[in-house]
Design a protein around this motif. Structure first.
Motif, mmCIF file in Angstrom:
data_model
loop_
_atom_site.group_PDB
_atom_site.id
_atom_site.type_symbol
_atom_site.label_atom_id
_atom_site.label_comp_id
_atom_site.label_asym_id
_atom_site.label_seq_id
_atom_site.Cartn_x
_atom_site.Cartn_y
_atom_site.Cartn_z
ATOM 1 N N ALA A 112 15.229 39.891 51.410
ATOM 2 C CA ALA A 112 15.831 40.221 50.113
ATOM 3 C C ALA A 112 17.043 39.337 49.835
ATOM 4 O O ALA A 112 17.224 38.847 48.718
ATOM 5 C CB ALA A 112 16.224 41.699 50.080
ATOM 6 N N ALA A 113 17.866 39.114 50.859
ATOM 7 C CA ALA A 113 19.047 38.260 50.691
ATOM 8 C C ALA A 113 18.632 36.831 50.363
ATOM 9 O O ALA A 113 19.219 36.189 49.479
ATOM 10 C CB ALA A 113 19.904 38.290 51.953
ATOM 11 N N ALA A 114 17.608 36.326 51.041
ATOM 12 C CA ALA A 114 17.131 34.966 50.774
ATOM 13 C C ALA A 114 16.547 34.864 49.366
ATOM 14 O O ALA A 114 16.789 33.879 48.651
ATOM 15 C CB ALA A 114 16.079 34.559 51.809
ATOM 16 N N ALA A 115 15.793 35.883 48.941
ATOM 17 C CA ALA A 115 15.219 35.875 47.597
ATOM 18 C C ALA A 115 16.320 35.890 46.536
ATOM 19 O O ALA A 115 16.242 35.176 45.533
ATOM 20 C CB ALA A 115 14.282 37.070 47.411
ATOM 21 N N MET A 116 17.363 36.688 46.760
ATOM 22 C CA MET A 116 18.481 36.733 45.814
ATOM 23 C C MET A 116 19.197 35.384 45.760
ATOM 24 O O MET A 116 19.612 34.931 44.693
ATOM 25 C CB MET A 116 19.460 37.846 46.196
ATOM 26 N N LEU A 117 19.333 34.736 46.909
ATOM 27 C CA LEU A 117 19.971 33.420 46.955
ATOM 28 C C LEU A 117 19.154 32.398 46.167
ATOM 29 O O LEU A 117 19.699 31.606 45.387
ATOM 30 C CB LEU A 117 20.145 32.980 48.408
ATOM 31 N N ILE A 118 17.846 32.425 46.350
ATOM 32 C CA ILE A 118 16.973 31.509 45.606
ATOM 33 C C ILE A 118 17.073 31.798 44.107
ATOM 34 O O ILE A 118 17.134 30.876 43.290
ATOM 35 C CB ILE A 118 15.519 31.620 46.109
ATOM 36 N N LEU A 119 17.132 33.060 43.749
ATOM 37 C CA LEU A 119 17.264 33.432 42.339
ATOM 38 C C LEU A 119 18.542 32.864 41.737
ATOM 39 O O LEU A 119 18.538 32.306 40.648
ATOM 40 C CB LEU A 119 17.244 34.958 42.202
ATOM 41 N N ARG A 120 19.629 32.991 42.464
ATOM 42 C CA ARG A 120 20.922 32.531 41.948
ATOM 43 C C ARG A 120 20.997 31.001 41.850
ATOM 44 O O ARG A 120 21.706 30.466 41.015
ATOM 45 C CB ARG A 120 22.052 33.038 42.824
ATOM 46 N N ARG A 121 20.248 30.299 42.699
ATOM 47 C CA ARG A 121 20.336 28.841 42.727
ATOM 48 C C ARG A 121 19.251 28.127 41.941
ATOM 49 O O ARG A 121 19.246 26.906 41.877
ATOM 50 C CB ARG A 121 20.300 28.363 44.183
ATOM 51 N N THR A 122 18.333 28.869 41.357
ATOM 52 C CA THR A 122 17.234 28.256 40.618
ATOM 53 C C THR A 122 17.587 28.168 39.141
ATOM 54 O O THR A 122 17.974 29.163 38.525
ATOM 55 C CB THR A 122 15.934 29.069 40.792
ATOM 56 N N HIS A 123 17.433 26.959 38.592
ATOM 57 C CA HIS A 123 17.660 26.765 37.160
ATOM 58 C C HIS A 123 16.457 27.314 36.411
ATOM 59 O O HIS A 123 15.322 26.909 36.649
ATOM 60 C CB HIS A 123 17.849 25.277 36.837
ATOM 61 N N LEU A 124 16.715 28.244 35.502
ATOM 62 C CA LEU A 124 15.638 28.878 34.756
ATOM 63 C C LEU A 124 15.506 28.260 33.368
ATOM 64 O O LEU A 124 16.507 28.074 32.680
ATOM 65 C CB LEU A 124 15.906 30.377 34.628
ATOM 66 N N PRO A 125 14.279 27.942 32.953
ATOM 67 C CA PRO A 125 14.082 27.392 31.612
ATOM 68 C C PRO A 125 14.320 28.468 30.551
ATOM 69 O O PRO A 125 14.242 29.657 30.830
ATOM 70 C CB PRO A 125 12.612 26.954 31.624
ATOM 71 N N GLU A 126 14.597 28.033 29.333
ATOM 72 C CA GLU A 126 14.797 28.974 28.227
ATOM 73 C C GLU A 126 13.503 29.699 27.878
ATOM 74 O O GLU A 126 13.519 30.820 27.438
ATOM 75 C CB GLU A 126 15.322 28.229 26.990
ATOM 76 N N ARG A 127 12.377 29.014 28.079
ATOM 77 C CA ARG A 127 11.073 29.615 27.806
ATOM 78 C C ARG A 127 10.205 29.496 29.049
ATOM 79 O O ARG A 127 10.380 28.605 29.857
ATOM 80 C CB ARG A 127 10.385 28.922 26.622
#
Length: 194
Positions: A172-187
């Motif tokens: 869960a901690a690793a998944a949250m880290l990946i979430l925070r560091r991934t640039h998300l597209p607008e669409r």
């Protein structure tokens, strides 16, 4: 499951093998709503991200994360206080039931975190980002669960059980880290945007 059964057989604890078989059944049933939360979130994320409604997309993710964590915490508390009835439902052997109840209590410690990894992988998939979804899904098993299981089991059966909640927390901690560091597209899919 294959590795866990092999490690328990190597340790030589028949009661633990029986306890694991029962705990898998109970855990699968107990954590099914977390799968439902992730699957229910997926179309909402996809539709809103595809329309460019970023705030609504992120709000949906936050609410789903809260829901899966709250549910996991409630399921954990239920098993910590009442693991004996489900453990006894699968066997007439008092010793096996007692062992199973102990195993369920240890594994339940990871329930609050268990849904987070799958939910974030599902979130990335709904956003059209296959790579982080794949890394989280496969990485949590190969880079976290398997090494912890193999390492902890060297210390004995109780440690093997503790590898499950430890793996849930680290995944869960690793998944949250990946979430925070991934640039998300607008669409979700910029090529299909008007």
């Amino acid at each position: 499951m294959f590795l866990t059964n092999n490690r328990l057989a190597a340790i030589g604890d028949p009661a633990a093998l029986s306890a694991y078989a029962t705990s898998v059944r109970v855990t699968t049933f107990a954590l099914t709503p977390q799968t439902g939360i992730a699957q229910g979130m997926q179309p909402l994320i996809g539709y809103n991200a595809g329309r460019g409604l970023v705030a609504r997309t992120e709000r949906t993710r936050v609410l789903a994360l809260r829901a899966t964590t709250l549910y996991g915490t409630a399921a954990c508390l239920v098993l910590l206080t009442a693991a004996d009835p489900p453990a006894a439902a699968f066997t007439d052997d008092q010793n096996a039931a007692q062992t199973t109840a102990g195993v369920l209590r240890l594994i339940a410690l990871g329930f609050p975190f268990a849904g987070v990894t799958a939910l974030i992988a599902t979130y990335f998939q709904a956003r059209g980002l296959a790579r982080p979804s794949f890394v989280i899904s496969i990485g949590s098993v190969l880079a976290v669960h398997v090494p912890l299981l193999l390492t902890f089991s060297l210390l004995g059966t109780p440690w093997l059980w503790l590898s499950f909640p430890a793996a849930a927390v680290l995944s869960a901690a690793a998944a949250m880290l990946i979430l925070r560091r991934t640039h998300l597209p607008e669409r979700a899919n910029p090529r299909s945007a008007p």
